[in-house]
Every structure is written in C-alpha cells, then in structure tokens.
Design a protein around this motif. Structure first.
Motif, PDB file in Angstrom:
ATOM      1  N   ALA A  99     -15.380  25.666   0.120  1.00  0.00           N
ATOM      2  CA  ALA A  99     -15.572  25.188   0.764  1.00  0.00           C
ATOM      3  C   ALA A  99     -15.058  24.130   2.293  1.00  0.00           C
ATOM      4  O   ALA A  99     -14.376  24.987   1.296  1.00  0.00           O
ATOM      5  CB  ALA A  99     -15.524  23.463  -0.202  1.00  0.00           C
ATOM      6  N   SER A 100     -15.843  23.588   2.734  1.00  0.00           N
ATOM      7  CA  SER A 100     -15.110  23.404   3.960  1.00  0.00           C
ATOM      8  C   SER A 100     -13.691  21.787   3.413  1.00  0.00           C
ATOM      9  O   SER A 100     -15.127  20.816   4.090  1.00  0.00           O
ATOM     10  CB  SER A 100     -15.457  22.802   4.993  1.00  0.00           C
ATOM     11  N   VAL A 101     -12.485  21.329   2.959  1.00  0.00           N
ATOM     12  CA  VAL A 101     -12.246  20.688   2.485  1.00  0.00           C
ATOM     13  C   VAL A 101     -11.740  20.319   3.212  1.00  0.00           C
ATOM     14  O   VAL A 101     -10.885  20.288   4.668  1.00  0.00           O
ATOM     15  CB  VAL A 101     -10.893  21.142   1.204  1.00  0.00           C
ATOM     16  N   THR A 102     -11.200  18.549   3.338  1.00  0.00           N
ATOM     17  CA  THR A 102     -10.873  17.644   4.174  1.00  0.00           C
ATOM     18  C   THR A 102     -10.020  16.930   3.237  1.00  0.00           C
ATOM     19  O   THR A 102     -11.083  15.993   2.155  1.00  0.00           O
ATOM     20  CB  THR A 102     -11.802  16.893   4.717  1.00  0.00           C
ATOM     21  N   GLU A 136      -7.572  22.418  -3.676  1.00  0.00           N
ATOM     22  CA  GLU A 136      -8.001  23.739  -3.452  1.00  0.00           C
ATOM     23  C   GLU A 136      -8.062  24.917  -4.551  1.00  0.00           C
ATOM     24  O   GLU A 136      -8.620  26.114  -4.080  1.00  0.00           O
ATOM     25  CB  GLU A 136      -6.451  24.251  -4.601  1.00  0.00           C
ATOM     26  N   VAL A 137      -9.051  23.861  -5.488  1.00  0.00           N
ATOM     27  CA  VAL A 137      -9.945  24.543  -6.487  1.00  0.00           C
ATOM     28  C   VAL A 137     -11.744  25.118  -4.806  1.00  0.00           C
ATOM     29  O   VAL A 137     -12.123  25.884  -5.316  1.00  0.00           O
ATOM     30  CB  VAL A 137     -10.519  23.838  -7.867  1.00  0.00           C
ATOM     31  N   PHE A 138     -11.520  23.960  -4.697  1.00  0.00           N
ATOM     32  CA  PHE A 138     -12.797  23.594  -3.905  1.00  0.00           C
ATOM     33  C   PHE A 138     -12.719  24.498  -3.037  1.00  0.00           C
ATOM     34  O   PHE A 138     -13.671  25.581  -2.136  1.00  0.00           O
ATOM     35  CB  PHE A 138     -13.225  22.570  -3.698  1.00  0.00           C
ATOM     36  N   GLU A 139     -11.345  24.720  -2.438  1.00  0.00           N
ATOM     37  CA  GLU A 139     -11.199  25.962  -1.130  1.00  0.00           C
ATOM     38  C   GLU A 139     -11.047  27.355  -1.952  1.00  0.00           C
ATOM     39  O   GLU A 139     -11.847  27.646  -0.572  1.00  0.00           O
ATOM     40  CB  GLU A 139      -9.872  25.443  -0.625  1.00  0.00           C
ATOM     41  N   GLN A 140     -10.766  27.407  -2.393  1.00  0.00           N
ATOM     42  CA  GLN A 140     -10.960  28.637  -3.400  1.00  0.00           C
ATOM     43  C   GLN A 140     -12.972  29.076  -3.548  1.00  0.00           C
ATOM     44  O   GLN A 140     -12.923  30.543  -4.095  1.00  0.00           O
ATOM     45  CB  GLN A 140     -10.627  28.931  -4.695  1.00  0.00           C
TER      46      GLN A 140
END
Length: 230
Positions: free
Chosen positions: A198-201, A191-195
């Motif tokens: 970043a494009s998160v998988t 969630e932090v990286f999405e915020q």
C-alpha cells in the motif's frame, strides 16, 4: 446535512450479533455514484454520527455514496482492540462479516473495488484496518483511512496477511499520546500495510486527544478525490 436514508440490514449489513441493525446511507445513490465510502463508527457512537464526518469530507459533493452500518449497542467488539482475539469473539468476526456485506452491497451496485474507500474512527478505525488487511487476497480497495486506530490483537499477533494492497492508499492519523491507541501500534500498522504494497501516509499529532483534526480531514479529502477519479 444531506438527506439520510435508512435500511434494515437484513441481508445487506448485519451479521450475527450485529444483525437486525440499520444500514444508513447518504450522498449520491449507489447506481449514480462515482465511488463509495464505507464509514465505521467508534465505540458508543452511531452510524448517524459518523455520516456527518463523511459530509464534512465533501463526499456528497464529490458524487460519493456513503454507507454506514450500525453496530449492536454501538459496540463492534466488547473490550480493547489490544486484547487477545478470542476475548472479542464472536463480536469481532461478526463485525468483519458485516463490513464485508456492505462492501458486497457496493460492488453489486456496480462500484468497483478500486473506487471503494474504508474509513473508521477509533474502534471503527481498528475494524476498517483489520478488514482490509485480512481481505487483501480477495478484494481491492481504493483507500483505507484509520483515524485513531490500529490493527487488532495483542503485540504477538501474527501479521503475515496474505494478498497485496498494491494501489491502495492508506492514511493513518492519531494523537501522540492517545490514551486508547499506543503510538507503537499505529507505526506497526503502517509498516504492515507498506509491506503489503500500500501507499501509506502516517501522521501523529502532539497532544491532540482522541479526536479528528483539520489536517486529517484535509488529507482524507485528497485521498477520497483520488478514489472518486480512479
């Protein structure tokens, strides 16, 4: 196994507690490489150990330089990544500076940030994720891969990291359950990286154990191919 070259980290990798270790390299030499992969080993392991993972990922064939610093005594920081940050100091700060020195080593050789990937397993995964989050305002990354890891610090740690990771691929893979890595922390990290843009998988694997599986390797190969083609 590809030929490995060993360099004293003085002025290149180690900082403080991690000074005078070795920076291990393999794959394509930096001046000729299409991209660089910084590999961070887990607790009790070694740089030479995790280099074999880079080779399993096909990084050598893809023209990627592998750069792997060694932690002092095989440990980046002494206690759990969930402990108060002060408990892991000064080890943690020295480890983060060490990763930064390897990143700079790659960029000084002509590799742009968008063609640099960070990958870690276990304690190395936690370090890779924390380094990327803390340095988003000053550095760019093509990808960040955390295999069995999460952002560092107790639950109440502020996660308002400055900067953006737009354009960065992030892959998080972990067993459910994992004795060392709470599922909630992996989800929070995603969630932090999405915020941060970043494009998160994120993938969870039932009862896999604290290891790496074939699906994680396959997904990481795709991520690295994109970094090399950037």
């Amino acid at each position: 196994m590809a030929e490995q070259n060993y360099h004293t980290v003085d002025g290149i990798a180690g900082q403080g507690i991690h000074a005078n270790q070795l920076l291990h390299t393999a794959g394509t030499p930096l001046p000729e490489a299409r991209a660089a992969l910084i590999l961070l080993h887990g607790r009790g392991a070694s740089a030479a150990d995790i280099l074999t993972l880079g080779e399993e990922l096909g990084a050598v064939q893809a023209g990627i330089a592998l750069l792997t610093p060694q932690a002092h005594g095989g440990v980046w920081y002494p206690v759990s990544f969930l402990a108060p940050l002060t408990v892991n100091e000064p080890w943690l700060s020295d480890a983060l500076v060490t990763v930064g020195k390897v990143y700079t080593y790659a960029t000084n050789a002509g590799i742009p940030g968008v063609q640099i990937a960070l990958l870690g397993f276990s304690q190395g995964a936690c370090l890779a994720l924390e380094y990327a989050a803390r340095n988003a305002s000053s550095k760019r990354f093509g990808a960040v891969v955390g295999l069995s890891g999460g952002l560092i610090g107790p639950d109440e740690t502020p996660r308002d990291y400055p900067g953006s990771l737009a354009g960065t691929q992030v892959f998080l893979g972990c067993s459910v359950p994992d004795f060392h890595i709470p599922e909630a922390r992996v989800r929070q990290s995603a969630e932090v990286f999405e915020q941060m843009g970043a494009s998160v998988t994120m993938r969870h694997y039932p009862n896999m154990g604290h290891t790496v599986n074939a699906d994680e390797l396959a997904l990481t190969r795709v991520v690295l191919a994109r970094v090399a083609d950037a």
